[in-house]
Enzyme design. Structure first.
Site, PDB file in Angstrom:
ATOM      1  N   PHE A 511       0.749  -1.180  -0.003  1.00 50.96           N
ATOM      2  CA  PHE A 511       0.052   0.153   0.066  1.00 50.96           C
ATOM      3  C   PHE A 511       0.809   1.241  -0.026  1.00 50.96           C
ATOM      4  O   PHE A 511       1.858   1.395   0.677  1.00 50.96           O
ATOM      5  CB  PHE A 511      -0.865  -0.026   1.230  1.00 50.96           C
ATOM      6  CG  PHE A 511      -1.885  -1.063   1.188  1.00 50.96           C
ATOM      7  CD1 PHE A 511      -3.042  -0.846   0.966  1.00 50.96           C
ATOM      8  CD2 PHE A 511      -1.641  -2.184   2.013  1.00 50.96           C
ATOM      9  CE1 PHE A 511      -4.159  -1.790   1.024  1.00 50.96           C
ATOM     10  CE2 PHE A 511      -2.450  -3.208   2.076  1.00 50.96           C
ATOM     11  CZ  PHE A 511      -3.655  -2.886   1.528  1.00 50.96           C
ATOM     12  N   ASP A 512       0.198   2.338  -0.850  1.00 46.08           N
ATOM     13  CA  ASP A 512       0.954   3.561  -0.567  1.00 46.08           C
ATOM     14  C   ASP A 512       0.209   4.182   0.677  1.00 46.08           C
ATOM     15  O   ASP A 512      -0.673   3.455   1.127  1.00 46.08           O
ATOM     16  CB  ASP A 512       0.692   4.229  -1.651  1.00 46.08           C
ATOM     17  CG  ASP A 512       1.150   5.998  -1.611  1.00 46.08           C
ATOM     18  OD1 ASP A 512       2.185   6.126  -1.105  1.00 46.08           O
ATOM     19  OD2 ASP A 512       0.476   6.766  -1.938  1.00 46.08           O
ATOM     20  N   LYS A 513       0.881   4.973   1.216  1.00 43.90           N
ATOM     21  CA  LYS A 513       0.307   5.649   2.462  1.00 43.90           C
ATOM     22  C   LYS A 513      -0.599   6.696   2.371  1.00 43.90           C
ATOM     23  O   LYS A 513      -1.796   6.770   2.506  1.00 43.90           O
ATOM     24  CB  LYS A 513       1.720   6.169   3.165  1.00 43.90           C
ATOM     25  CG  LYS A 513       0.819   6.847   4.883  1.00 43.90           C
ATOM     26  CD  LYS A 513       2.060   7.441   5.453  1.00 43.90           C
ATOM     27  CE  LYS A 513       2.698   8.607   5.229  1.00 43.90           C
ATOM     28  NZ  LYS A 513       1.659   9.740   5.205  1.00 43.90           N
TER      29      LYS A 513
END
Length: 822
Positions: A511-513
């Site tokens: 996941f990107d944040k």
């Protein structure tokens, strides 16, 4: 010295959107043969979601202006020569028919590639020097396939000026239409069954009827049951193909030769009934997709020159003001300029609860950067207005709306084969010749055993029927079509069978944040001016520069900074440049400004931060803040600390993914590792990798992919390189982003992380359905082949064979009604 030039593929090749298209290879071959061009290839840019053409050239031989001219001329020549068509047609109702049509088109002069599917989509690439659109349309007409009425009308209205042909609409009497309408084949099949029952009843029960009557009824059954099968077999034989339809006719003719009219009529009845019901069932899946296109209204109420008038949606232009009354469907994508309301976005994004919408604060700014408009002000065509009257400014043409793109991309996805489908196609190419060889071998059984030739012939015909991979051909495409349609109805766009299957095979997700696990709406939490600098000066410079950027952190600084400055006039900066992963630079009052994280300073010719400012950066970083240091000219003005908060649904979503079998979840972020770790712990992630540049994210994804299938979830723009290298790239909030729609394998239309478990769960269920279908298909063949060799008749064989086909199709259609349990 070698230099490089990067150009967007759609700019050079306007008809090509896919970097893997054959025309891209043709362009490379053209360019690399020229003096001064060393190499041409495709790359994924760090700051752009779409793949780009990269040309390495020698400027001493070819100056930049000349290389641009060469590339554009080569692209124009290829575009002029090679055409790409995607048509919606009538006349394809089942997968075998789709394969026949595709194979038929591939035999035409100039056709380089052709594909078709059971939902009525035909994709063709052809060389204009050798073929034409009209020739392709004529070939389709000969096969009983024609453009849908709406598609044909559009084709005629938008006739390509490069051709001299008039694309008339064709007669719609085709394989599954005819004099009695779209259910003609089903009616013919039922007539066949009635004649079969009548003939059998008279033959067995009535001694008074003439001897010729049962035979006459069986002949009538042959006519109605074999009418469409004969046409299909004829098309196949013209292409020197010997497939299921031909096998069935040979078996029925053989039965008639042996005097077994009843069994031959039964074979044709069950086969034609299976075809008709398969056509009906596949139509159900197609209707689920077609329903998307009908969501948007045909007209819109527009305010022009102080007057309100109703116009077709095709006449809307960017900048028009559209008036939406209470409870009306929206006709356009745009942003609110007047009124407030709650809008049901479920038809596009799948959100179950209406979303409150409000007007934009600055229409001029929204008009200048429509993609950066807050989600609370964005609306989409096909959604349903609530109780308030609103006015919407158009930002996209009707053909470019999020809904139109979804319909187009889902339609294109139907022609893309999944890994299992590619396997079954290869299997069939090997299996069918083996079956034919077996049938021929059985004809010579009398040479080895004491058996009449008639019995051997009958057995060979029964084996042909039993071994035909009819159910296998439809097993995967029916499931993929139903799965893609169900996902689209739930606000998830899955681009084809490969992403659909791959999504269900995942064991790890990265996941990107920012904007993915977090709200993407950070707030200013700390303002630390340097010695001798006021808080007001620090904020004024930061706001002046960041208002030129559309990054979420920049938006937070502008929003909260303006609020703290209480209306003070902000100077205008210019010449903004993004330094990917580090920050931005711009000019303010003829002096350069740098704003970014600590890595921006002390490298690439930028002086290090003052000790007091560096200490403030370290202190805020340890507290989990995202830090923006600000320098104006030679002065360090101070540090701004921001904090992003996790999405409320993040923890529950990750728990749901674990229950679905995702065993490893990792955050990969460009933010400080401490910040990433704090968010990861809060939402319940296994690991957090911070301080990653875009190229570091790509390396991280490649490392994870070496360990097994992995998905990358991001916003579809900044994370495009990492998403492209993952097994499956998943974009969040794609309804408002053209780039996300175009680049992701899977697009969550709503900016809602809770749709991810739905997509994974649907994909896992689809994979299970595909495995069941393949098992049923091969299992029935494995059972029937030896059974027919040892004496099972044609009648029982065809009943079981066609029964398995229907089971496979209706099993796949269960996906249309699939519901996420949570």
């Amino acid at each position: 010295m070698t230099r490089t030039l990067q150009l967007d593929i759609p700019v050079v090749l306007p008809e090509v959107l896919d970097a893997s298209d054959a025309c891209v290879g043709r362009l490379f071959a053209d360019l690399e043969g020229r003096e001064g061009v060393e190499k041409a290839h495709v790359i994924s840019g760090n700051d752009a979601a779409e793949a780009k053409l990269c040309i390495h050239y020698d400027p001493d031989i070819l100056p930049l202006s000349r290389i641009r001219e060469i590339v554009q001329a080569a692209g124009a020549a290829i575009t002029k020569r090679f055409a790409h068509l995607l048509w919606k047609v009538d006349g394809i109702g089942h997968q075998r028919r789709a394969r026949t049509v595709a194979d038929g088109l591939r035999t035409l002069p100039g056709v380089l590639e052709a594909d078709a599917d059971a939902a009525g989509l035909v994709r063709v690439e052809f060389d204009r020097r050798q073929g034409s659109e009209q020739a392709i349309l004529d070939a389709l007409a000969e096969m009983g396939v024609s453009l849908e009425k709406s598609a044909a009308a559009h084709q005629k209205a938008t006739k390509d000026a490069r051709t001299d042909h008039d694309h008339d609409t064709h007669d719609h009497s085709h394989a599954h239409g005819g004099l009695l309408g779209p259910n003609t084949e089903l009616i013919f099949s039922l007539v066949c069954g009635a004649l079969l029952v009548g003939g059998f009843g008279i033959d067995k029960l009535s001694a008074l009827a003439p001897d010729w009557l049962p035979t006459a009824l069986y002949v009538g059954a042959y006519f109605f049951g074999g009418f469409y099968t004969l046409r299909e077999a004829f098309d196949n034989l013209r292409m020197r193909k010997f497939e299921i339809d031909t096998l069935m006719l040979v078996a029925a003719a053989g039965a008639a030769t042996l005097g077994a009219w009843a069994e031959g009529a039964l074979l044709l009845f069950l086969f034609s009934l299976g075809h008709a019901l398969e056509h009906y069932a596949m139509g159900r899946a197609r209707q689920a997709i077609d329903a998307l296109a009908k969501l948007a209204p045909r007209t819109a109420t527009v305010r022009r020159d102080g007057e309100t008038r109703e116009v077709p949606v095709e006449d809307l232009v960017v900048g028009d003001l559209v008036v939406i009354r209470p409870n009306e469907r929206l006709a356009t994508d745009g942003f609110l300029v007047r009124g407030t309301s709650s809008i049901d976005q479920a038809p596009v994004t799948g959100e179950s609860i209406p979303v409150d919408k409000r007007p934009v604060e600055d229409p001029a700014a929204a008009r200048a950067q429509p993609n950066s408009v807050d989600a609370d002000s964005c609306v989409f065509a096909g959604t349903i207005n609530g109780a308030g009257a609103i006015e919407v400014e158009v930002t996209r043409l009707s053909s470019e709306s999020a809904l139109a793109k979804v319909v187009q991309l889902v339609s294109e996805a139907e022609t893309q084969k999944s890994p299992t489908q590619r396997f079954t196609n290869k299997f069939e190419r090997i299996f069918v010749p083996c079956v034919l060889a077996l049938a021929v071998g059985l004809l010579f059984a009398p040479l080895l055993i004491d058996e009449p030739f008639a019995d051997s012939f009958y057995r060979a015909m029964a084996v042909l029927v039993a071994a035909s991979p009819c159910a296998l051909a439809i097993a995967t495409p029916s499931a993929v079509l139903s799965g893609v349609a169900r996902a689209a109805r739930g606000g998830v766009l899955i681009k084809g069978g490969a992403p659909l299957e791959n999504l269900g095979s995942l064991s790890a997700i990265a996941f990107d944040k920012t904007g993915t696990l977090t709200e993407g709406r950070p707030r200013i939490t700390d303002i630390v001016p340097a010695q001798g600098v006021s808080e007001e000066e620090l904020l004024s410079v930061a706001v002046a520069v960041e208002q030129l950027s559309d990054h979420p952190l920049a938006a937070a600084i502008v929003r909260d900074g303006r609020e703290k400055l209480a209306g003070r006039k902000i100077s205008e900066a210019h010449e903004l440049k993004s330094l990917t992963g580090r920050g931005v630079t711009a000019m303010l009052d003829a002096t350069p400004v740098w704003i970014g994280n600590a890595d921006m300073f002390g490298m690439h010719g930028v002086a290090p931060l003052d000790k007091s400012v560096a200490d403030a950066v370290a202190r805020l970083g340890e507290a989990g803040r995202t830090i923006m240091a600000v320098r104006h000219g030679g002065r360090d003005l101070g540090v701004i600390g921001l904090m992003d908060t996790p999405r409320p649904a993040a923890r529950a979503t990750l728990q749901r993914l674990r229950s679905l079998g995702i065993t490893r979840m990792i955050m990969i972020s460009g933010d400080n590792h401490t910040v990433a770790k704090a968010i990861a712990v809060d939402v319940g992630l296994d690991e957090a990798w911070g301080d990653l540049m875009p190229e570091d994210k790509v390396a991280a994804i490649r490392k994870l992919r070496n360990e097994g299938p992995v998905a990358m979830v991001g916003d579809g723009v900044n994370d495009a390189p990492a998403m492209a290298n993952a097994t499956v790239g998943i974009a969040m909030g794609a309804a408002g982003s053209d780039l996300a729609l175009e680049t992701a394998d899977v697009a969550l239309m709503a900016d809602d992380l809770r749709h991810l478990p739905f997509a994974v769960g649907l994909s896992r269920h689809t994979r299970a359905i595909i495995r069941q279908n393949v098992f049923i298909s091969l299992g029935v063949v494995a059972l029937l082949v030896p059974a027919t060799i040892f004496g099972l008749g044609i009648g029982p064989a065809v009943a079981l064979h066609e029964g398995s086909t229907l089971i496979v199709v209706f099993n796949a259609l269960r996906l249309l009604a699939w519901r996420d349990r949570d």
